[in-house]
Design a protein around this motif. Sequence first.
Motif, PDB file in Angstrom:
ATOM      1  N   ARG A   1       0.839  -1.203   0.000  1.00  0.00           N
ATOM      2  CA  ARG A   1       0.000   0.000   0.000  1.00  0.00           C
ATOM      3  C   ARG A   1       0.878   1.258   0.000  1.00  0.00           C
ATOM      4  NH1 ARG A   1      -5.294  -0.184   3.417  1.00  0.00           N
ATOM      5  NH2 ARG A   1      -5.921  -1.179   1.507  1.00  0.00           N
ATOM      6  N   LEU A   2       1.936   1.247   0.785  1.00  0.00           N
ATOM      7  CA  LEU A   2       2.853   2.390   0.818  1.00  0.00           C
ATOM      8  C   LEU A   2       3.498   2.603  -0.552  1.00  0.00           C
ATOM      9  CD1 LEU A   2       4.438   4.602   2.320  1.00  0.00           C
ATOM     10  CD2 LEU A   2       6.068   2.835   3.004  1.00  0.00           C
ATOM     11  N   ALA A   3       3.927   1.521  -1.189  1.00  0.00           N
ATOM     12  CA  ALA A   3       4.536   1.634  -2.515  1.00  0.00           C
ATOM     13  C   ALA A   3       3.526   2.160  -3.536  1.00  0.00           C
ATOM     14  CB  ALA A   3       5.094   0.281  -2.966  1.00  0.00           C
ATOM     15  N   GLU A   4       2.298   1.642  -3.474  1.00  0.00           N
ATOM     16  CA  GLU A   4       1.256   2.123  -4.392  1.00  0.00           C
ATOM     17  C   GLU A   4       0.938   3.595  -4.130  1.00  0.00           C
ATOM     18  OE1 GLU A   4      -1.126  -2.093  -5.070  1.00  0.00           O
ATOM     19  OE2 GLU A   4      -1.888  -0.660  -3.593  1.00  0.00           O
ATOM     20  N   PHE A   5       0.810   3.954  -2.854  1.00  0.00           N
ATOM     21  CA  PHE A   5       0.536   5.338  -2.492  1.00  0.00           C
ATOM     22  C   PHE A   5       1.668   6.243  -2.982  1.00  0.00           C
ATOM     23  CE2 PHE A   5       0.148   9.042   0.266  1.00  0.00           C
ATOM     24  CZ  PHE A   5      -1.215   9.225   0.350  1.00  0.00           C
ATOM     25  N   GLY A   6       2.882   5.767  -2.839  1.00  0.00           N
ATOM     26  CA  GLY A   6       4.032   6.532  -3.318  1.00  0.00           C
ATOM     27  C   GLY A   6       4.016   6.729  -4.819  1.00  0.00           C
ATOM     28  N   ALA A   7       3.659   5.678  -5.553  1.00  0.00           N
ATOM     29  CA  ALA A   7       3.579   5.794  -7.012  1.00  0.00           C
ATOM     30  C   ALA A   7       2.465   6.750  -7.427  1.00  0.00           C
ATOM     31  CB  ALA A   7       3.362   4.414  -7.639  1.00  0.00           C
ATOM     32  N   VAL A   8       1.310   6.620  -6.777  1.00  0.00           N
ATOM     33  CA  VAL A   8       0.208   7.545  -7.054  1.00  0.00           C
ATOM     34  C   VAL A   8       0.634   8.962  -6.679  1.00  0.00           C
ATOM     35  CG1 VAL A   8      -2.117   8.227  -6.326  1.00  0.00           C
ATOM     36  CG2 VAL A   8      -1.641   5.841  -6.883  1.00  0.00           C
ATOM     37  N   GLY A   9       1.280   9.100  -5.525  1.00  0.00           N
ATOM     38  CA  GLY A   9       1.759  10.407  -5.094  1.00  0.00           C
ATOM     39  C   GLY A   9       2.766  11.004  -6.056  1.00  0.00           C
ATOM     40  N   ALA A  10       3.624  10.163  -6.608  1.00  0.00           N
ATOM     41  CA  ALA A  10       4.601  10.654  -7.586  1.00  0.00           C
ATOM     42  C   ALA A  10       3.890  11.192  -8.824  1.00  0.00           C
ATOM     43  CB  ALA A  10       5.577   9.543  -7.969  1.00  0.00           C
ATOM     44  N   SER A  11       2.848  10.487  -9.269  1.00  0.00           N
ATOM     45  CA  SER A  11       2.096  10.999 -10.420  1.00  0.00           C
ATOM     46  C   SER A  11       1.375  12.285 -10.042  1.00  0.00           C
ATOM     47  CB  SER A  11       1.118   9.950 -10.957  1.00  0.00           C
ATOM     48  OG  SER A  11       0.007   9.781 -10.094  1.00  0.00           O
ATOM     49  N   GLY A  12       0.879  12.354  -8.799  1.00  0.00           N
ATOM     50  CA  GLY A  12       0.253  13.580  -8.322  1.00  0.00           C
ATOM     51  C   GLY A  12       1.249  14.723  -8.209  1.00  0.00           C
ATOM     52  N   ALA A  13       2.483  14.396  -7.838  1.00  0.00           N
ATOM     53  CA  ALA A  13       3.532  15.416  -7.772  1.00  0.00           C
ATOM     54  C   ALA A  13       3.807  15.993  -9.153  1.00  0.00           C
ATOM     55  CB  ALA A  13       4.804  14.824  -7.172  1.00  0.00           C
ATOM     56  N   VAL A  14       3.785  15.131 -10.157  1.00  0.00           N
ATOM     57  CA  VAL A  14       3.988  15.614 -11.532  1.00  0.00           C
ATOM     58  C   VAL A  14       2.837  16.538 -11.921  1.00  0.00           C
ATOM     59  CG1 VAL A  14       4.096  14.906 -13.957  1.00  0.00           C
ATOM     60  CG2 VAL A  14       5.405  13.655 -12.228  1.00  0.00           C
ATOM     61  N   VAL A  15       1.607  16.104 -11.641  1.00  0.00           N
ATOM     62  CA  VAL A  15       0.446  16.949 -11.938  1.00  0.00           C
ATOM     63  C   VAL A  15       0.581  18.276 -11.197  1.00  0.00           C
ATOM     64  CG1 VAL A  15      -2.058  17.183 -11.590  1.00  0.00           C
ATOM     65  CG2 VAL A  15      -1.118  15.045 -12.471  1.00  0.00           C
TER      66      VAL A  15
ATOM     67  N   PHE B   1      -1.814  26.872  -4.350  1.00  0.00           N
ATOM     68  CA  PHE B   1      -3.176  26.445  -4.001  1.00  0.00           C
ATOM     69  C   PHE B   1      -3.823  25.696  -5.167  1.00  0.00           C
ATOM     70  CE2 PHE B   1      -7.756  27.248  -3.957  1.00  0.00           C
ATOM     71  CZ  PHE B   1      -8.101  26.819  -2.693  1.00  0.00           C
ATOM     72  N   VAL B   2      -3.776  26.284  -6.335  1.00  0.00           N
ATOM     73  CA  VAL B   2      -4.364  25.660  -7.528  1.00  0.00           C
ATOM     74  C   VAL B   2      -3.681  24.326  -7.825  1.00  0.00           C
ATOM     75  CG1 VAL B   2      -4.627  25.912 -10.040  1.00  0.00           C
ATOM     76  CG2 VAL B   2      -5.125  27.841  -8.530  1.00  0.00           C
ATOM     77  N   ALA B   3      -2.368  24.306  -7.784  1.00  0.00           N
ATOM     78  CA  ALA B   3      -1.613  23.095  -8.095  1.00  0.00           C
ATOM     79  C   ALA B   3      -1.869  22.002  -7.068  1.00  0.00           C
ATOM     80  CB  ALA B   3      -0.121  23.423  -8.161  1.00  0.00           C
ATOM     81  N   PHE B   4      -1.900  22.370  -5.795  1.00  0.00           N
ATOM     82  CA  PHE B   4      -2.114  21.380  -4.752  1.00  0.00           C
ATOM     83  C   PHE B   4      -3.470  20.704  -4.900  1.00  0.00           C
ATOM     84  CE2 PHE B   4      -3.417  20.000  -0.518  1.00  0.00           C
ATOM     85  CZ  PHE B   4      -2.358  19.173  -0.201  1.00  0.00           C
ATOM     86  N   PHE B   5      -4.518  21.477  -5.099  1.00  0.00           N
ATOM     87  CA  PHE B   5      -5.832  20.867  -5.193  1.00  0.00           C
ATOM     88  C   PHE B   5      -6.052  20.125  -6.506  1.00  0.00           C
ATOM     89  CE2 PHE B   5      -6.536  23.258  -1.354  1.00  0.00           C
ATOM     90  CZ  PHE B   5      -7.140  22.273  -0.591  1.00  0.00           C
ATOM     91  N   GLY B   6      -5.348  20.498  -7.544  1.00  0.00           N
ATOM     92  CA  GLY B   6      -5.349  19.678  -8.759  1.00  0.00           C
ATOM     93  C   GLY B   6      -4.737  18.310  -8.470  1.00  0.00           C
ATOM     94  N   GLY B   7      -3.648  18.318  -7.714  1.00  0.00           N
ATOM     95  CA  GLY B   7      -3.010  17.068  -7.311  1.00  0.00           C
ATOM     96  C   GLY B   7      -3.884  16.234  -6.387  1.00  0.00           C
ATOM     97  N   VAL B   8      -4.642  16.890  -5.495  1.00  0.00           N
ATOM     98  CA  VAL B   8      -5.545  16.180  -4.580  1.00  0.00           C
ATOM     99  C   VAL B   8      -6.621  15.433  -5.364  1.00  0.00           C
ATOM    100  CG1 VAL B   8      -7.347  16.494  -2.825  1.00  0.00           C
ATOM    101  CG2 VAL B   8      -5.157  17.635  -2.573  1.00  0.00           C
ATOM    102  N   LEU B   9      -7.229  16.096  -6.310  1.00  0.00           N
ATOM    103  CA  LEU B   9      -8.263  15.436  -7.121  1.00  0.00           C
ATOM    104  C   LEU B   9      -7.689  14.244  -7.877  1.00  0.00           C
ATOM    105  CD1 LEU B   9     -10.128  18.564  -8.503  1.00  0.00           C
ATOM    106  CD2 LEU B   9     -10.937  16.970  -6.751  1.00  0.00           C
ATOM    107  N   TRP B  10      -6.538  14.442  -8.460  1.00  0.00           N
ATOM    108  CA  TRP B  10      -5.869  13.378  -9.213  1.00  0.00           C
ATOM    109  C   TRP B  10      -5.541  12.182  -8.313  1.00  0.00           C
ATOM    110  CZ3 TRP B  10      -4.676  12.155 -14.144  1.00  0.00           C
ATOM    111  CH2 TRP B  10      -3.645  11.231 -14.357  1.00  0.00           C
ATOM    112  N   THR B  11      -4.932  12.449  -7.156  1.00  0.00           N
ATOM    113  CA  THR B  11      -4.499  11.351  -6.301  1.00  0.00           C
ATOM    114  C   THR B  11      -5.668  10.658  -5.605  1.00  0.00           C
ATOM    115  OG1 THR B  11      -4.014  12.844  -4.438  1.00  0.00           O
ATOM    116  CG2 THR B  11      -2.176  12.266  -5.928  1.00  0.00           C
TER     117      THR B  11
END
Length: 146
Positions: A29-43, A62-72
């Motif tokens: 789960r941590l590895a998956e969360f990290g991979a999803v988070g990495a894609s969210g970091a790119v977004v 603010f805009v970038a963070f919440f775009g990443g939240v929706l994505w992740t």
Amino acid sequence: MSVSDRAEAVADTLDRTGVASVSAERLVRLAEFGAVGASGAVVNLVVFLFVASRIAFFLAGFVAFFGGVLWTFALNWVVTFRDVTGELGRRFVQYVGVCCVGYAIYTATLTGAVAVFHLPYWLSGLGAISTAGVWNFLGSERYALA
């Protein structure tokens, strides 16, 4: 110190910290969360860099963070926490709550990096994403999506 002595010291440290008792499921789960988070970091970073030259860095963050939240959230719901039951809307609200605390951590880190330390936007954004990411995993795992 021999290799076996070092290995034993590492094993002892893991035992004392409780890391050795982490389940394989949690590590996956941590590895998956990290991979999803990495894609969210790119977004997040792409959005931040796109809007940072057009609006104040705080608003861009603010805009970038919440775009990443929706994505992740979407990816974590489908990939990382796919076995979680419960209403999607309620889980989303809980996830946003966790991420709001993460956003406060993100904003403090981003503001300090840009305004105090005068780091480049890209480095400031990555540092802020990483710091908030640790909180987001723990909050998601224990509250929002567990």
